[in-house]
Design a protein around this motif. Structure first.
Motif, PDB file in Angstrom:
ATOM      1  N   ASP A  74       0.849  -1.198   0.000  1.00  0.00           N
ATOM      2  CA  ASP A  74       0.000   0.000   0.000  1.00  0.00           C
ATOM      3  C   ASP A  74       0.878   1.240   0.000  1.00  0.00           C
ATOM      4  OD1 ASP A  74      -2.331   1.597   0.263  1.00  0.00           O
ATOM      5  OD2 ASP A  74      -2.043   1.685   2.438  1.00  0.00           O
ATOM      6  N   TRP A  76       1.440   5.089   0.363  1.00  0.00           N
ATOM      7  CA  TRP A  76       0.707   6.109   1.109  1.00  0.00           C
ATOM      8  C   TRP A  76       1.635   7.243   1.490  1.00  0.00           C
ATOM      9  CZ3 TRP A  76       0.912   6.834   6.781  1.00  0.00           C
ATOM     10  CH2 TRP A  76       1.935   6.099   7.393  1.00  0.00           C
ATOM     11  N   ASN A  82      -6.976  11.065   0.253  1.00  0.00           N
ATOM     12  CA  ASN A  82      -7.458   9.879  -0.461  1.00  0.00           C
ATOM     13  C   ASN A  82      -6.968   8.605   0.207  1.00  0.00           C
ATOM     14  OD1 ASN A  82      -6.578  12.102  -2.763  1.00  0.00           O
ATOM     15  ND2 ASN A  82      -8.643  11.290  -3.022  1.00  0.00           N
ATOM     16  N   TRP A  83      -5.690   8.591   0.636  1.00  0.00           N
ATOM     17  CA  TRP A  83      -5.194   7.422   1.352  1.00  0.00           C
ATOM     18  C   TRP A  83      -5.884   7.273   2.705  1.00  0.00           C
ATOM     19  CZ3 TRP A  83      -2.838   7.140   6.156  1.00  0.00           C
ATOM     20  CH2 TRP A  83      -2.528   5.831   6.557  1.00  0.00           C
ATOM     21  N   ARG A  85      -8.798   7.843   3.543  1.00  0.00           N
ATOM     22  CA  ARG A  85     -10.121   7.237   3.371  1.00  0.00           C
ATOM     23  C   ARG A  85     -10.034   5.747   3.073  1.00  0.00           C
ATOM     24  NH1 ARG A  85     -11.760  12.211  -0.504  1.00  0.00           N
ATOM     25  NH2 ARG A  85     -12.178  13.768   1.112  1.00  0.00           N
ATOM     26  N   THR A  86      -8.916   5.292   2.525  1.00  0.00           N
ATOM     27  CA  THR A  86      -8.754   3.853   2.263  1.00  0.00           C
ATOM     28  C   THR A  86      -8.204   3.120   3.469  1.00  0.00           C
ATOM     29  OG1 THR A  86      -6.468   3.980   1.433  1.00  0.00           O
ATOM     30  CG2 THR A  86      -8.228   4.391  -0.154  1.00  0.00           C
ATOM     31  N   TYR A  89      -9.944   0.310   5.635  1.00  0.00           N
ATOM     32  CA  TYR A  89     -10.069  -1.002   4.996  1.00  0.00           C
ATOM     33  C   TYR A  89      -8.751  -1.769   5.043  1.00  0.00           C
ATOM     34  CZ  TYR A  89     -14.527   0.759   3.317  1.00  0.00           C
ATOM     35  OH  TYR A  89     -15.793   1.272   3.270  1.00  0.00           O
ATOM     36  N   GLN A 167      -4.935  -1.604  -7.461  1.00  0.00           N
ATOM     37  CA  GLN A 167      -6.022  -0.625  -7.370  1.00  0.00           C
ATOM     38  C   GLN A 167      -5.399   0.735  -7.121  1.00  0.00           C
ATOM     39  OE1 GLN A 167      -9.235  -0.387  -7.850  1.00  0.00           O
ATOM     40  NE2 GLN A 167      -9.457   1.674  -7.004  1.00  0.00           N
ATOM     41  N   GLU A 170      -9.139   5.533  -4.410  1.00  0.00           N
ATOM     42  CA  GLU A 170     -10.149   5.007  -3.502  1.00  0.00           C
ATOM     43  C   GLU A 170     -11.069   4.031  -4.211  1.00  0.00           C
ATOM     44  OE1 GLU A 170     -12.079   8.186  -1.220  1.00  0.00           O
ATOM     45  OE2 GLU A 170     -10.571   9.544  -2.030  1.00  0.00           O
ATOM     46  N   TYR A 173     -13.244  -1.745  -2.790  1.00  0.00           N
ATOM     47  CA  TYR A 173     -12.854  -2.451  -1.569  1.00  0.00           C
ATOM     48  C   TYR A 173     -13.322  -3.900  -1.575  1.00  0.00           C
ATOM     49  CZ  TYR A 173     -12.159   2.393  -0.153  1.00  0.00           C
ATOM     50  OH  TYR A 173     -11.758   3.698  -0.108  1.00  0.00           O
TER      51      TYR A 173
END
Length: 361
Positions: A74, A76, A82-83, A85-86, A89, A167, A170, A173
């Motif tokens: 991931d 980040w 934007n990160w 918000r992910t 998950y 992906q 955002e 999921y």
């Protein structure tokens, strides 16, 4: 989503539980997604992490160390809305599948200079609750190895070290989690439920209200700034007294008071400097703070000339006041009810604050 440029909120009324974000998919869609997850292409090999300048929460890891595990990488950086918000998950997946064959690695590649400081990364990772391994990628070595261009970016590798899915930005999921489950099953791991995680984001991690969002990311440094409306324009790298025009068009912004506009930030030189912006969104966030080691900076937030009280964000109190004690993303406004064009202002009661970038939600 920020593409290769030095490119998730809000408070809730007392006694009201924040909304849970639940992935809601019907049985037919689940079957379709599972079918897709079972037929994944091979996109390449898991790239090296040798370019990392440091590691947090782990000793250095390599693709060879990870062989036999499913790996989620991931990309980040801690100010990226934007990160953020992910992240609920990614964290939930790490917790759910971490004992069943999944290794999550967060590659922290900085957008702003202060994000390249490993002490800042360590402090913000602890504050956010990032407990999985972090490769600190200050020099973009891992970024280049993956040929990456986005924050956030997610890569999924199978137990043979092959990238099977990605992906950018955002969303998706449910698909991402089903791919994790498929790769784990293919590798012989079991013991996990095949339902999908439910998260409860708060603050800047709540997804944007896309139905009302008409304002986009706005940088204040002259290298990337757009919509700057103070009369006379920006004077790079020199102190200057700026004013706000009598009218701001939607998504225009301006300065008031004594400021220096650098390539990456606008720096307030004297107390009571202001930034004003006309926006259309539920939330207003700002990447800002005092330089490392400098004193905290007090500020006040206004909407349409009135203190942001009922519309204050998580970093602002009920009187519209707050304190910036670190360089990070601050949520300044969270509106409730109808959304329309508004005039936002932030007044810095102390000198020294650096303002980098507005984001909206």
């Amino acid at each position: 989503m920020k593409a290769n440029q030095f490119f998730f909120p809000g408070t809730h009324p007392a006694g009201v539980e924040p909304p849970r974000e639940t992935v809601s998919v019907d049985d037919q869609l689940i079957r379709q997604l599972k079918a897709r997850a079972a037929k994944l292409p091979i996109e390449g090999e898991l790239a090296s992490f040798a370019g990392a300048t440091g590691w947090i929460n782990s000793a250095p890891l390599s693709p060879a160390d990870l062989r036999g595990k499913v790996v989620l990488v991931d990309f980040w950086t801690f100010t990226c809305v934007n990160w953020l918000r992910t992240f609920p998950y990614v964290r939930a997946w790490a917790q759910k599948y971490g004992n069943n064959g999944l290794v999550v690695i967060g590659v922290h590649t900085p957008e702003f200079p202060f994000e390249g400081d490993i002490d800042n990364v360590r402090r913000q990772a602890k504050a956010l609750g990032v407990e999985y391994p972090i490769a600190v990628d200050t020099n973009y070595g891992v970024w280049r190895a993956f040929d990456n261009n986005y924050w956030p970016a997610l890569y999924l590798a199978d137990a043979q070290g092959r990238i099977r899915a990605h992906q950018f930005g955002e969303g998706a999921y449910e698909m991402s989690e089903m791919i994790v489950q498929q790769l784990l099953a293919d590798a012989g791991f079991s013991g996990f439920r095949d339902d999908l995680v439910t998260v409860q984001p708060e603050g800047t991690q709540v997804g944007a209200d896309s139905s009302t969002l008409e304002s986009g990311e706005t940088y204040t440094g002259y290298e990337q700034a757009e919509g700057f409306a103070s009369p006379g324009g920006a004077v790079p790298n020199e102190p200057r007294t700026y004013t706000v025009p009598s009218r701001l068009n939607l998504n225009d912004w301006a300065l008031s008071g004594d400021w220096t506009i650098t390539g990456r930030a606008a720096v307030v030189n004297q107390a009571n400097g202001r930034i004003a912006s006309r926006f259309h969104a539920r939330d207003v966030n700002l990447v800002m703070g005092p330089p490392k080691g400098a004193a905290a900076v007090r500020f006040r937030v206004f909407l349409d000339g009135k203190a942001a009280s009922s519309t204050h964000g998580t970093d602002v109190d009920g009187q519209g006041q707050g304190t910036a004690d670190d360089q990070r993303l601050y949520q300044l406004v969270r509106q409730r009810g109808s959304i329309e064009d508004r005039i936002f202002e932030i007044e810095f009661l102390d000198a020294g604050a650096e303002a980098y970038c507005f984001t909206f939600g």
